[in-house]
Design a protein around this motif. Sequence first.
Motif, short mmCIF file in Angstrom:
data_model
loop_
_atom_site.label_atom_id
_atom_site.label_comp_id
_atom_site.label_asym_id
_atom_site.label_seq_id
_atom_site.Cartn_x
_atom_site.Cartn_y
_atom_site.Cartn_z
N ASP A 67 13.43 8.26 -4.32
CA ASP A 67 12.68 9.06 -3.35
C ASP A 67 12.79 8.54 -1.92
OD1 ASP A 67 11.10 6.81 -3.49
OD2 ASP A 67 9.27 7.87 -4.05
N GLY A 68 13.65 7.57 -1.69
CA GLY A 68 13.86 7.05 -0.35
C GLY A 68 12.95 5.91 0.03
N ASN A 69 12.08 5.50 -0.87
CA ASN A 69 11.17 4.39 -0.59
C ASN A 69 11.94 3.08 -0.60
OD1 ASN A 69 9.21 2.19 -1.26
ND2 ASN A 69 7.77 3.88 -1.07
N GLY A 70 11.65 2.24 0.36
CA GLY A 70 12.38 0.97 0.49
C GLY A 70 11.57 -0.25 0.14
N VAL A 71 10.52 -0.11 -0.67
CA VAL A 71 9.65 -1.23 -1.02
C VAL A 71 10.03 -1.78 -2.39
CG1 VAL A 71 7.28 -1.99 -1.41
CG2 VAL A 71 7.76 -0.32 0.36
N ASP A 72 10.40 -3.05 -2.44
CA ASP A 72 10.65 -3.75 -3.70
C ASP A 72 9.37 -4.53 -4.02
OD1 ASP A 72 11.47 -5.30 -5.81
OD2 ASP A 72 13.11 -6.29 -4.74
N MET A 73 8.62 -4.05 -5.01
CA MET A 73 7.30 -4.61 -5.30
C MET A 73 7.38 -6.08 -5.72
SD MET A 73 4.32 -3.63 -5.04
CE MET A 73 2.67 -3.74 -5.60
N ASP A 74 8.39 -6.45 -6.47
CA ASP A 74 8.53 -7.86 -6.89
C ASP A 74 8.74 -8.77 -5.68
OD1 ASP A 74 8.25 -7.20 -9.57
OD2 ASP A 74 10.41 -6.92 -9.84
N LYS A 75 9.59 -8.33 -4.76
CA LYS A 75 9.84 -9.11 -3.56
C LYS A 75 8.58 -9.22 -2.71
CE LYS A 75 12.56 -9.11 0.72
NZ LYS A 75 11.37 -9.38 1.53
N GLU A 76 7.85 -8.11 -2.56
CA GLU A 76 6.63 -8.11 -1.75
C GLU A 76 5.58 -9.05 -2.34
OE1 GLU A 76 6.50 -6.75 1.21
OE2 GLU A 76 8.45 -5.82 0.95
N ALA A 89 0.82 -1.22 0.00
CA ALA A 89 0.00 0.00 0.00
C ALA A 89 0.85 1.27 0.00
CB ALA A 89 -0.93 0.00 1.22
N ASN A 90 2.06 1.19 0.54
CA ASN A 90 2.93 2.36 0.63
C ASN A 90 4.05 2.35 -0.40
OD1 ASN A 90 1.94 3.94 2.96
ND2 ASN A 90 2.22 1.99 4.00
N VAL A 91 3.85 1.65 -1.50
CA VAL A 91 4.90 1.54 -2.51
C VAL A 91 5.24 2.89 -3.14
CG1 VAL A 91 3.39 0.98 -4.47
CG2 VAL A 91 5.73 0.12 -4.42
N ASP A 92 4.30 3.83 -3.17
CA ASP A 92 4.54 5.14 -3.76
C ASP A 92 4.75 6.24 -2.73
OD1 ASP A 92 4.40 4.26 -6.40
OD2 ASP A 92 2.21 4.38 -6.41
N THR A 93 4.88 5.89 -1.47
CA THR A 93 5.08 6.88 -0.40
C THR A 93 6.57 7.20 -0.28
OG1 THR A 93 3.20 5.94 0.78
CG2 THR A 93 4.69 7.36 2.04
N PRO A 94 6.94 8.45 -0.47
CA PRO A 94 8.36 8.82 -0.34
C PRO A 94 8.87 8.55 1.08
CG PRO A 94 7.14 10.56 -1.43
CD PRO A 94 6.13 9.58 -0.91
#
Length: 130
Positions: free
Chosen positions: A88-97, A30-35
Amino acid sequence: MNIYGSTISLLERGLDFSSAKGKVISQNIANVDTPNYKAKHVSFKQMMHEAQSRPINAYRTNELHFDFSSKVSKAGIAKYADFNYRQDGNGVDMDKEQADLAANQIYYNALVDRLNGKFNSLQNVIKGGR
């Protein structure tokens, strides 16, 4: 006398872990686009350590018996603090998630199937094998 044995309580703990992991993965997606959002993960090792440190309610009949009280902590959720996946500092890797979400769903379904098997066995015993 415990008619269930420890299997059902262990399966319950596994479901708790899987549920917590699913919630954390959903928050990450849900926070994949949150800086500056840092991805979280659930550590099974940390959850087991915390589960062992929870207090056990026991009635002491003698002062020589063990004292079961200890500290209670929150679930084993941690952040990847220094990991930046994007500019942008986001630490979410969508493929891994998404891969973790699929693996967690398979794990959850296996636990539910095993729990259903235990309850079906109990139901069969209660009905007398009919």
